[in-house]
Design an enzyme around this catalytic site. Sequence first.
Site, PDB file in Angstrom:
ATOM      1  N   GLY A 125     143.559  15.101  20.104  1.00 26.04           N
ATOM      2  CA  GLY A 125     142.756  14.891  18.904  1.00 26.04           C
ATOM      3  C   GLY A 125     143.562  14.900  17.609  1.00 26.04           C
TER       4      GLY A 125
ATOM      5  N   GLY B  82     139.897  11.441  25.156  1.00 31.14           N
ATOM      6  CA  GLY B  82     138.870  12.084  24.347  1.00 31.14           C
ATOM      7  C   GLY B  82     138.319  11.112  23.320  1.00 31.14           C
ATOM      8  N   GLY B  83     138.835  11.182  22.095  1.00 30.32           N
ATOM      9  CA  GLY B  83     138.303  10.388  20.984  1.00 30.32           C
ATOM     10  C   GLY B  83     138.081   8.917  21.298  1.00 30.32           C
TER      11      GLY B  83
ATOM     12  N   HIS C 211     140.114  22.746  30.394  1.00 29.78           N
ATOM     13  CA  HIS C 211     140.501  21.937  29.232  1.00 29.78           C
ATOM     14  C   HIS C 211     141.013  22.889  28.138  1.00 29.78           C
ATOM     15  CE1 HIS C 211     140.197  19.364  25.709  1.00 29.78           C
ATOM     16  NE2 HIS C 211     140.243  18.347  26.544  1.00 29.78           N
TER      17      HIS C 211
ATOM     18  N   SER D 139     145.503  11.807  22.675  1.00 31.72           N
ATOM     19  CA  SER D 139     145.506  10.662  21.756  1.00 31.72           C
ATOM     20  C   SER D 139     145.879   9.342  22.439  1.00 31.72           C
ATOM     21  CB  SER D 139     146.429  10.941  20.560  1.00 31.72           C
ATOM     22  OG  SER D 139     145.978  12.080  19.854  1.00 31.72           O
TER      23      SER D 139
ATOM     24  N   GLU E 182     147.949  17.690  29.528  1.00 28.43           N
ATOM     25  CA  GLU E 182     147.512  17.438  28.155  1.00 28.43           C
ATOM     26  C   GLU E 182     148.274  18.361  27.210  1.00 28.43           C
ATOM     27  OE1 GLU E 182     143.426  15.497  28.025  1.00 28.43           O
ATOM     28  OE2 GLU E 182     143.097  17.637  28.084  1.00 28.43           O
TER      29      GLU E 182
ATOM     30  N   ASN F 204     136.324  11.892  28.268  1.00 29.64           N
ATOM     31  CA  ASN F 204     135.727  13.197  27.935  1.00 29.64           C
ATOM     32  C   ASN F 204     135.038  13.065  26.583  1.00 29.64           C
ATOM     33  OD1 ASN F 204     135.194  15.855  27.289  1.00 29.64           O
ATOM     34  ND2 ASN F 204     137.344  16.424  26.975  1.00 29.64           N
ATOM     35  N   TRP F 205     133.719  13.002  26.635  1.00 34.04           N
ATOM     36  CA  TRP F 205     132.975  12.762  25.389  1.00 34.04           C
ATOM     37  C   TRP F 205     132.832  14.035  24.544  1.00 34.04           C
ATOM     38  CZ3 TRP F 205     128.282   9.222  27.250  1.00 34.04           C
ATOM     39  CH2 TRP F 205     128.828   8.028  27.753  1.00 34.04           C
ATOM     40  N   LYS F 206     133.224  15.153  25.089  1.00 29.30           N
ATOM     41  CA  LYS F 206     133.147  16.438  24.374  1.00 29.30           C
ATOM     42  C   LYS F 206     131.722  16.665  23.853  1.00 29.30           C
ATOM     43  CE  LYS F 206     137.988  15.895  23.272  1.00 29.30           C
ATOM     44  NZ  LYS F 206     139.136  16.416  22.553  1.00 29.30           N
TER      45      LYS F 206
ATOM     46  N   GLU G  87     140.553  23.030  25.079  1.00 24.91           N
ATOM     47  CA  GLU G  87     139.545  23.510  24.118  1.00 24.91           C
ATOM     48  C   GLU G  87     138.741  24.661  24.714  1.00 24.91           C
ATOM     49  OE1 GLU G  87     137.843  19.665  23.265  1.00 24.91           O
ATOM     50  OE2 GLU G  87     139.658  19.117  22.181  1.00 24.91           O
TER      51      GLU G  87
HETATM   52  C1  PEP Z   1     140.869  15.318  25.607  1.00 23.48           C
HETATM   53  O1  PEP Z   1     139.886  15.758  25.075  1.00 23.48           O
HETATM   54  O2  PEP Z   1     141.109  15.637  26.788  1.00 23.48           O
HETATM   55  C2  PEP Z   1     141.777  14.467  24.837  1.00 23.48           C
HETATM   56  C3  PEP Z   1     142.883  14.067  25.394  1.00 23.48           C
HETATM   57  O3  PEP Z   1     141.385  14.118  23.564  1.00 23.48           O
HETATM   58  P1  PEP Z   1     142.036  12.960  22.627  1.00 23.48           P
HETATM   59  O4  PEP Z   1     142.167  11.736  23.493  1.00 23.48           O
HETATM   60  O5  PEP Z   1     141.053  12.786  21.535  1.00 23.48           O
HETATM   61  O6  PEP Z   1     143.362  13.458  22.183  1.00 23.48           O
END
Ligand code: PEP
Length: 262
Positions: A177, A238-239, A99, A217, A171, A13-15, A101
């Site tokens: 993040g 994500g990151g 998600h 993470s 999640e 997920n590049w957000k 966010e």
């Molecule tokens: C996500 O955005 O779904 C996520 C899990 O982010 P991160 O890996 O950065 O915690």
Amino acid sequence: MIGTPRVPFVAGNWKMNLTRAESRELAGRIAAAGPEFGGSTIVLMPPFTALGDVAAALTGSDVALGAQDLFWEDRGAYTGEVSGPMLKDAGCAYVLVGHSERRQYFGETDATVGRKVRAALKAGLRPIVCVGEVLEEREAGRTTARIDDQLARGLDGFSRDEIERMIFAYEPVWAIGTGKTASPGQAEEVHAHIRRRLEEGYGKTTASCAIILYGGSVKPANSNPLFKEKNIDGFLVGGASLEAESFIGIVREALLAYREEK
Ligand code: PEP
């Protein structure tokens, strides 16, 4: 081990990151690593502006395209929104729904999650349905109650066949993040709970085939022990999905765990 061993499913997920040129470059590097992926399902979810570029960069590879959100109507006067048929037309096979966010910053509720999941299925997309608790809920011992609520309200009224086309992502919001990862044991406990709920609602076969991803993470260093847990089928990243090496490293480590354990 539950049922047949499953190869990893890893979605990035590049957000709200990367220009079109940066997206092409990253997608190209990940696609080039395809022979290493050993039959894993790999999905890249760039921002809407880069879907066309990433679709082109992935042509001829086994890496799939996904989007980060959709609206529930197909077309019309909904300024700023993007529909399921539009995503399908852009080459998407998957779409994230609910998600944390989106829930936190954009008012997404379990009810809107349900409408979006229905729209995704109608468009022929596989929704990746996200659930997870916030820190206060975990500390109050309400993690599974929160997950139950999200599943019950978000997935109310779907048939077994529809449930089988969904992918689930656990999640924990406190791990997204933040650099804090749920321990393999903490994640496994919730994954096993989700699978139990699916079994109660839709039967053993549906539950044992369900793909349940962990997100929060994830990096190459924790991919292997997390994937060794029997109910963790892969990751929503994500990151670490913004760097080819770390994303590929996560797939590589999950594959090692799959080959060792499953
Ligand atoms: C996500 O955005 O779904 C996520 C899990 O982010 P991160 O890996 O950065 O915690």
